[in-house]
Design an enzyme around this catalytic site. Structure first.
Site, PDB file in Angstrom:
ATOM      1  N   GLU A  38     191.904 -25.244  17.389  1.00  0.00           N
ATOM      2  CA  GLU A  38     191.975 -26.341  18.368  1.00  0.00           C
ATOM      3  C   GLU A  38     193.450 -26.586  18.727  1.00  0.00           C
ATOM      4  O   GLU A  38     194.321 -26.526  17.850  1.00  0.00           O
ATOM      5  CB  GLU A  38     191.387 -27.582  17.681  1.00  0.00           C
ATOM      6  N   LYS A 109     185.849 -31.265  24.589  1.00  0.00           N
ATOM      7  CA  LYS A 109     185.397 -31.881  23.333  1.00  0.00           C
ATOM      8  C   LYS A 109     184.701 -33.217  23.574  1.00  0.00           C
ATOM      9  O   LYS A 109     185.258 -34.119  24.216  1.00  0.00           O
ATOM     10  CB  LYS A 109     186.586 -32.065  22.398  1.00  0.00           C
ATOM     11  N   CYS A 142     186.014 -28.689  16.352  1.00  0.00           N
ATOM     12  CA  CYS A 142     186.374 -29.487  15.177  1.00  0.00           C
ATOM     13  C   CYS A 142     185.364 -30.590  14.847  1.00  0.00           C
ATOM     14  O   CYS A 142     184.283 -30.315  14.386  1.00  0.00           O
ATOM     15  CB  CYS A 142     187.781 -30.035  15.345  1.00  0.00           C
ATOM     16  N   VAL A 169     191.215 -32.158   9.025  1.00  0.00           N
ATOM     17  CA  VAL A 169     191.985 -32.934   8.056  1.00  0.00           C
ATOM     18  C   VAL A 169     191.085 -33.549   6.979  1.00  0.00           C
ATOM     19  O   VAL A 169     191.538 -33.815   5.878  1.00  0.00           O
ATOM     20  CB  VAL A 169     192.832 -34.034   8.743  1.00  0.00           C
TER      21      VAL A 169
END
Ligand code: ACM
Length: 266
Positions: A38, A109, A142, A169
């Site tokens: 990404e 997205k 993601c 993350v």
């Protein structure tokens, strides 16, 4: 079909350098489809909308689309890549599918993560599947992972391989994608980034461990936590056409959408 992820560490704001680095890493790698992370060309931690505006590109006129199209044409290959897009007055966290003729698909997205909501507009076109040499390839990005509807819709649209550019993350996605693969019987290529970004008061560490998952939830390949690397697997996409779980159970025809109406209402 030889399919792979490119795990790399983009430098924030160095679009030219990040494109060059991605092309260098991909050069000489024999694969028909490679997936980049990404926002691979810009980095992730924007501190203002103006900063994002300065780095976002139009697709396919922008330099990232052009560089990837040139690469795909020269190598006769396909690449999926995440990038910041300027489109109809909005800024989108997008992924493109590029092939020898140029950009063949764009996904904007839908499920924006955390501070992304400040800078980006959520995509309104939904989830699409594209043809790559007769194989159906779906795109998500993601944080879409935590909404099982994203992978499900792609599978219902016929995706055999789901490509997921990522800047992960949180600690759960890699494990969750094993379930996404099992519950849809599809291949999933998760291309994550590595490294840290510290910008202003904020700092993020990205989790690496890019992976390729098979339709039975097999982890076909997983990258390291912290190294730049390309991982390629030779897979048989037609395995994803078989949705049988047992002799009596089929993932799609056993569904009861008449009982799922809350899934499509607020
Ligand atoms: C993410 O969606 N970049 C976590």
């Amino acid at each position: 079909m030889r399919v792979g992820f490119v795990q790399m560490e983009p430098r924030f704001g160095d679009v030219e350098g990040n494109i060059r680095r991605a092309l260098t890493i991909m050069e000489g790698k024999e694969a028909e489809l490679l997936v980049l992370p990404e926002l691979f060309n810009t980095g992730y931690l924007f501190t203002s909308k103006g900063e994002l505006e300065g780095l976002a590109e139009e697709i396919p006129q922008g330099r990232t689309s052009q560089a990837l199209a040139e690469f795909c044409q020269r190598r006769g290959t396909f690449v999926v890549a995440g990038l910041a897009e300027r489109y109809e007055g909005g800024l989108f966290n997008s992924a493109i599918l590029v092939g020898p003729p140029g950009v063949e698909g764009i996904y904007r997205k839908v499920h924006l993560f955390a501070k992304e909501k400040r800078w980006f507009t959520s995509g309104g076109e939904g989830f699409s599947v594209y043809d790559v040499r007769g194989i159906k390839v779906g795109l998500m990005i993601c944080f879409d992972w935590i909404f099982p509807e994203a992978a499900r819709i792609l599978a219902l649209k016929g995706a055999e391989i789901i490509c997921q550019p990522a800047n992960l993350v949180l600690p759960w996605c890699q494990r969750a994608m094993i379930t996404r693969a099992i519950e849809n019987r599809v291949f999933i290529v998760t291309a994550n980034r590595i490294g840290r970004e510290k910008r202003g008061e904020r700092e993020l560490k990205f989790t690496g461990e890019s992976q390729i998952t098979g339709p039975g939830g097999e982890l076909l390949l997983q990258a390291s936590l912290e190294e730049e690397e390309v991982g390629i697997v030779d897979l048989d996409p037609s395995m994803a056409k078989d949705k049988a779980v047992t002799q009596e159970n089929d993932l799609f025809s056993d569904r009861r959408p008449d009982l799922y109406y809350q899934l499509v209402s607020r």
